[in-house]
Design an enzyme around this catalytic site. Structure first.
Site, short mmCIF file in Angstrom:
data_model
loop_
_atom_site.label_atom_id
_atom_site.label_comp_id
_atom_site.label_asym_id
_atom_site.label_seq_id
_atom_site.Cartn_x
_atom_site.Cartn_y
_atom_site.Cartn_z
CE1 TYR A 85 -2.98 3.10 0.70
CE2 TYR A 85 -3.58 2.14 2.81
CZ TYR A 85 -3.74 3.12 1.85
OH TYR A 85 -4.64 4.14 2.07
CE LYS A 123 -5.93 1.68 -1.12
NZ LYS A 123 -5.52 3.09 -1.08
CG ASP A 142 -11.21 7.76 -5.43
OD1 ASP A 142 -10.15 7.12 -5.30
OD2 ASP A 142 -12.16 7.67 -4.64
#
Length: 321
Positions: free
Chosen positions: A158, A188, A215
């Site tokens: 991550y 990620k 996003d």
């Protein structure tokens, strides 16, 4: 009540690698439900999963991460939540990825063993951010020690340098990682450095997944070869991002850009008002109708009028899925 459940944790056999279950598409980074008194609220997890699958078309979740306020949870609370997410997701979700990263190596190992026992589909580990790894080799050693206690459990790194302050390029972490962690399955990537991201995609092995975590820039990541995306807004805007992905895959860049620009308009409005985890969680409450409760200090409770203003903007931009 929470600690009482911990005593009765169900133990399963350690799962075998799920290399055939390549992680793709949208993965919602879930919020942790709390009661008004600040205790974890397990009763909301079942309805939460139903909302994601039925209303948002999201079938993968990333639990106990940054959005889930993991660093504000005790190890015991994280175990209880992970078990509940895995149990309630069975037969409804494709994959549940449990974040087990901690400041303490022993805590991370404890959570990793537990994730294997409850048959999580995979784990993810963020870099420790108090005593920071000084280079990629030190970071890989830390990740290796965490993974070693559940060597067959699919493992994701991550990468979140803006929050951890660990400014080691993710591509450097990938060098030779499978020799250290045979169960390694991807990264990620929650950073804005698209050059580093692109180099990760270019180096990616066939059974890995490179997942993007910003996003508002998803379309750019898709163009660079992202296999999927992990994010908080997929909790309440997943249906729109699914349309964005479909448009991109069908070669309709005009439609894909239109949706991405709408998301950027929403988040730009939110950022002008002050958009943090507390606001984001309350926005999820407003849009979904779920009762996920307040955040835990030091994250502050969102002023109601701020979340309602953002929710109105959301509904004006996205009238329906």
């Amino acid at each position: 009540m929470a600690f009482e459940k911990e005593k009765h944790v169900q133990v399963y056999s350690v799962m075998t690698p799920s290399a055939d279950k390549k992680l793709t598409g949208l993965i919602a980074a879930t919020f942790t439900p709390f009661t008004r008194e600040g205790e974890i609220n397990l009763l909301e997890i079942g309805p939460y999963i139903d909302y994601l699958t039925e209303k948002q078309g999201v079938r993968n979740i990333f639990v106990n991460g940054t959005t889930g306020e993991s660093m504000s949870l005790s190890v015991a609370e994280r175990k209880i939540l992970a078990e509940e997410w895995c149990q309630k997701a069975k037969g409804k979700m494709d994959q549940v990825i449990v974040h087990v990263g901690c400041m303490c190596l022993k805590d991370a190992q404890e959570l990793t063993r537990h994730a294997a026992q409850i048959r999580a589909d995979a784990i993810a580990v963020i870099a420790p951010s108090f005593f920071k790894p000084s280079n990629a080799d030190v970071l890989k050693s830390f990740l290796q020690e965490v993974a070693s206690v559940a060597p067959t459990l699919p493992f994701y790194y991550y990468h979140l340098p803006a929050l951890t302050g660990v400014n080691v390029p993710a591509r450097d972490v990938l060098d030779g990682i499978e020799k250290l962690i045979p169960s390694f399955r991807g990264v990620k990537f929650s950073g804005s450095d698209l050059m580093d991201f692109g180099r990760c995609v270019s180096y990616c092995q066939p059974h890995w997944s490179v997942l993007y975590g910003v996003d508002e820039q998803l379309l750019a990541a898709l163009a660079m070869g992202s296999h999927g995306a992990v994010g908080s807004t997929y909790n309440y805007a997943g249906c729109h991002f699914n349309k964005l992905i479909s448009a991109f895959e069908n070669g309709d860049l005009v439609q894909a850009r239109t949706i991405q620009f709408k998301v950027q308009e929403l988040l730009s409005h939110a950022m002008k008002l002050g958009f943090d985890l507390g606001v984001n969680k309350q926005l999820m409450n407003e849009v979904s109708g779920l009762c996920l409760g307040p955040p835990r200090l030091p994250v502050m409770l969102c002023p109601p009028d701020r979340a309602q203003s953002i929710a109105r903007k959301y509904h004006s931009i996205f009238p329906e899925c």
